[in-house]
Motif scaffolding. Structure first.
Motif, PDB file in Angstrom:
ATOM      1  N   THR A 185       0.886  -1.348   0.140  1.00  0.00           N
ATOM      2  CA  THR A 185       0.030   0.090   0.151  1.00  0.00           C
ATOM      3  C   THR A 185       1.124   1.258   0.046  1.00  0.00           C
ATOM      4  OG1 THR A 185      -1.663  -1.320   1.017  1.00  0.00           O
ATOM      5  CG2 THR A 185      -1.786   1.163   1.175  1.00  0.00           C
ATOM      6  N   HIS A 225       2.574   1.377  -3.368  1.00  0.00           N
ATOM      7  CA  HIS A 225       1.800   1.799  -4.498  1.00  0.00           C
ATOM      8  C   HIS A 225       1.283   3.333  -4.329  1.00  0.00           C
ATOM      9  CE1 HIS A 225      -0.951   0.526  -7.565  1.00  0.00           C
ATOM     10  NE2 HIS A 225      -2.195   0.850  -6.968  1.00  0.00           N
ATOM     11  N   HIS A 272       0.180   5.037  -7.774  1.00  0.00           N
ATOM     12  CA  HIS A 272      -0.398   3.815  -8.202  1.00  0.00           C
ATOM     13  C   HIS A 272       0.221   3.169  -9.508  1.00  0.00           C
ATOM     14  CE1 HIS A 272      -4.281   3.797  -5.657  1.00  0.00           C
ATOM     15  NE2 HIS A 272      -3.746   5.081  -5.503  1.00  0.00           N
ATOM     16  N   CYS A 307      -6.423  -3.409  -6.450  1.00  0.00           N
ATOM     17  CA  CYS A 307      -6.495  -2.083  -5.815  1.00  0.00           C
ATOM     18  C   CYS A 307      -7.656  -1.333  -6.658  1.00  0.00           C
ATOM     19  CB  CYS A 307      -5.260  -1.191  -6.423  1.00  0.00           C
ATOM     20  SG  CYS A 307      -5.568   0.477  -6.087  1.00  0.00           S
TER      21      CYS A 307
END
Ligand SMILES: [Zn+2]
Length: 368
Positions: free
Chosen positions: A115, A118, A123, A151
């Motif tokens: 997370t 990312h 992203h 995601c």
């Protein structure tokens, strides 16, 4: 051993998106279970702890001059244990202390670390994520892949891209369903022999074709229309403004050439783009200090096709071809076209002068 404490560092990420975490953990677990045949057992927290213990025991054995067990020897050959802030961490064995410290993360912590990465990579996709991880942490490629595929934000992004592709396809699919034809009268401001502008626009993509005309007779309109149709194909419905005298004759001739093309007469083109085309031509003439709208109409045509259309949210060019033009036009007044035009006019003027005819509009052109 102390329980590793990441709650402060990862507090922001660990509590959010509970569904995503659950789905990800389940997907990783399922993947591990269905791939048990492979030699690599998943790095669960329990297994990481177990290996850390093997290595620590092996080190004690080694230092006390005793013989290490096969497992201790095996693990020590591949991994090391380092202590960071009082916490034991399993890392890949380095050949020198200068080598990068790559930590083997337990599966239970994949979500938190992924997370974090990312988000910091805005992203980023699987490969971008793996690149960020490469020199710091070991997380299997498959887990990274699953994370990106699950995601929710990336999902929304992918869906909107798909929708965009779909919308574009829809416009392109409707290309040549209906074409709108009109002729704009420029007799008040002729450009040499040219006195009209053929204005043909595809209804779905708004892709525009403009052609200078010497007359508004069906035969000349047909010739220009055929050039367009033989380049882009003819529409299933050709809508012609019924105010025009040529409408009926044009219908016969178009139908003779393209029997499947249905010509309809409708007085709806008052709502069409004539006004817009006229305004653009007018500003082209002002900008270039030229009344050569027979050249300017091609520039206006290209620029209109390359500009975002309000109703489409994209340019007619992109609606039709799915991409923007690869190169843009560097000038608004293509001198080459103008000089060709000059030659054409000069030749005709000479012919007309010889035959004693009047040349409309030529005297009013400030560039002559
Ligand atoms: Zn994402």
């Amino acid at each position: 051993m102390d329980e590793p404490d990441y709650t402060i560092r990862l507090a922001q990420t660990s509590s959010s998106e509970p569904d995503f975490r659950e789905a990800f953990d389940a997907a990783v677990e399922e993947h591990n279970e269905t791939h048990q045949g492979s030699q690599k057992k998943p790095w669960t927290q329990a297994r990481v702890d177990e290996v850390i213990n093997e290595i620590k025991n092996g080190m004690d054995t080694f230092l006390s001059g005793l013989r290490r067990t096969a497992m201790e020897y095996y693990w020590m050959n591949k991994y090391e244990v380092i202590t960071v802030d009082g916490e034991d961490q399993l890392i890949f064995k380095r050949s020198s202390p200068e080598d990068a410290v790559i930590r083997v993360l337990p599966r239970e912590q994949y979500y938190d670390y992924l997370t974090e990465i990312h988000r910091s990579s805005e992203h980023g996709g699987r490969d971008k994520m793996l690149h960020c991880l490469k020199t710091k942490y070991y997380i299997p490629k498959k887990a990274v892949e699953l994370f990106v595929s699950l995601c929710p934000k990336c999902h929304t992004k992918r869906n909107s891209i798909n929708k965009d592709v779909l919308a574009r396809q829809n416009y392109a699919l409707k290309f040549n369903v209906r074409g709108l034809l009109d002729v704009i009268d420029y007799q008040i401001c002729p450009d040499g022999y040219y006195q009209f502008v053929l204005n043909y626009q595809d209804d779905a993509t708004k892709f525009l074709n403009l052609r200078p005309l010497k007359t508004n007779e069906a035969s000349e309109i047909l010739i220009e229309l055929m050039k367009i149709f033989l380049t882009f194909g003819a529409p299933t419905i050709l809508q012609v403004d019924n105010r025009h005298e040529f409408a009926e004759k044009l219908k016969e001739e178009v139908t003779a050439l393209w029997p499947e093309c249905r010509v309809v007469h409708k007085n709806t083109l008052a709502k069409g783009n004539n006004k817009e085309v006229e305004e653009l031509l007018h500003s082209w003439m002002l900008q270039n200090n030229s009344t050569r709208w027979s050249v300017g109409c091609f520039v206006v045509q290209f620029e209109t096709n390359d500009s975002v259309h309000k109703a489409l949210g994209k340019s007619p060019y992109k609606s039709l071809f799915g991409c923007d033009p690869k190169v843009s036009l560097g000038v608004t007044n293509p001198a080459v076209l103008l000089s060709l035009h000059d030659v054409e006019i000069t030749v005709k003027v000479e012919q007309e002068v010889e035959s004693g005819e009047n040349v409309p509009g030529l005297s009013s052109d400030e560039e002559t």
